[in-house]
Design a protein around this motif. Structure first.
Motif, short mmCIF file in Angstrom:
data_model
loop_
_atom_site.label_atom_id
_atom_site.label_comp_id
_atom_site.label_asym_id
_atom_site.label_seq_id
_atom_site.Cartn_x
_atom_site.Cartn_y
_atom_site.Cartn_z
N ALA A 158 -5.23 4.20 -0.08
CA ALA A 158 -4.33 3.18 -0.61
C ALA A 158 -4.08 2.10 0.43
N ILE A 159 -3.91 2.50 1.67
CA ILE A 159 -3.72 1.52 2.75
C ILE A 159 -4.94 0.61 2.87
N ASP A 160 -6.13 1.20 2.70
CA ASP A 160 -7.37 0.44 2.82
C ASP A 160 -7.75 -0.28 1.52
N GLY A 161 -6.96 -0.09 0.44
CA GLY A 161 -7.23 -0.75 -0.84
C GLY A 161 -8.37 -0.14 -1.63
N LEU A 162 -8.63 1.15 -1.43
CA LEU A 162 -9.76 1.82 -2.09
C LEU A 162 -9.33 2.74 -3.24
N GLU A 163 -8.04 2.81 -3.54
CA GLU A 163 -7.55 3.81 -4.49
C GLU A 163 -7.91 3.54 -5.95
N THR A 164 -8.33 2.35 -6.28
CA THR A 164 -8.67 2.05 -7.68
C THR A 164 -10.17 2.08 -7.94
N GLN A 165 -10.97 2.22 -6.92
CA GLN A 165 -12.42 2.23 -7.10
C GLN A 165 -12.90 3.61 -7.56
N GLU A 166 -13.79 3.59 -8.54
CA GLU A 166 -14.27 4.85 -9.11
C GLU A 166 -14.99 5.71 -8.08
N THR A 167 -15.85 5.10 -7.29
CA THR A 167 -16.54 5.83 -6.22
C THR A 167 -16.60 4.98 -4.96
N VAL A 168 -16.43 5.66 -3.85
CA VAL A 168 -16.59 5.04 -2.54
C VAL A 168 -17.39 6.03 -1.70
N THR A 169 -18.50 5.58 -1.16
CA THR A 169 -19.33 6.48 -0.36
C THR A 169 -18.69 6.71 1.00
N LYS A 170 -19.16 7.74 1.64
CA LYS A 170 -18.68 8.08 2.99
C LYS A 170 -18.88 6.89 3.96
N ALA A 171 -20.00 6.22 3.82
CA ALA A 171 -20.33 5.11 4.72
C ALA A 171 -19.41 3.90 4.49
N ASN A 172 -18.93 3.73 3.26
CA ASN A 172 -18.09 2.56 2.93
C ASN A 172 -16.60 2.83 3.09
N ASN A 173 -16.23 4.02 3.53
CA ASN A 173 -14.83 4.37 3.72
C ASN A 173 -14.55 4.48 5.22
#
Length: 161
Positions: free
Chosen positions: A61-76
């Motif tokens: 949530a801090i990084d703004g990724l909580e609404t994305q359906e998938t996030v790869t290990k490399a993009n997190n």
């Protein structure tokens, strides 16, 4: 003089020996400690998964990724694969988020092929999974988040511990 009645030392020893034999043979039937310990360990794993998913979600949530359906290990930035901000079911997701889960050095192992209809299942390292199913066995089932409004589902199945 009046003679006093009572038990002799030999009679008392015989009674103690009989009680000891009864305790050794009957106690394990009433105290199934190994099964209780396994069930408690599964509850501990469930708690570890719940805690780690909350921490990972907070970071996402801090990084703004909580609404994305998938996030790869490399993009997190945290290095964990995500599904709607929570760890996904892959080895890059929940297994990284929970220390000791999966891998060769952990205490838990992923059940090959799974036993539940959804998600991924973990049991004790070296544990036989014969007879396990969706609602039977001795394992923890993790189902990744399916939407941005729902957290992952973590179930404990402990009827065969």
């Amino acid at each position: 003089m009046k003679r006093q009645g009572g038990f002799t030392l030999i009679e008392l020893v015989v009674v103690i020996v009989i009680l000891g034999i009864l305790a050794v043979t009957a106690a394990p039937r009433f105290l199934n400690l190994q099964s209780d310990a396994r069930a408690s360990s599964l509850q501990g794993l469930k708690g570890a998964m719940a805690g780690s998913t909350g921490i990972v979600y907070g970071k996402a949530a801090i990084d703004g990724l909580e609404t994305q359906e998938t996030v790869t290990k490399a993009n997190n930035p945290a290095g964990i694969a995500l599904a709607f901000g929570y760890p996904d079911e892959s080895t890059d997701g929940i297994e990284i988020a929970v220390d000791g889960l999966g891998g060769t050095d952990g205490d838990w192992e992923k059940i090959s092929g799974g036993v539940s209809t959804d998600g991924v299942d973990y049991t004790f390292k070296g544990q036989s999974t014969t007879g396990y199913g969706n609602d039977t066995g001795c394992h923890v089932n993790y189902i990744q988040a399916a939407s941005s409004t729902a957290a992952p589902t973590i179930r404990v199945v402990d009827d065969k511990c």
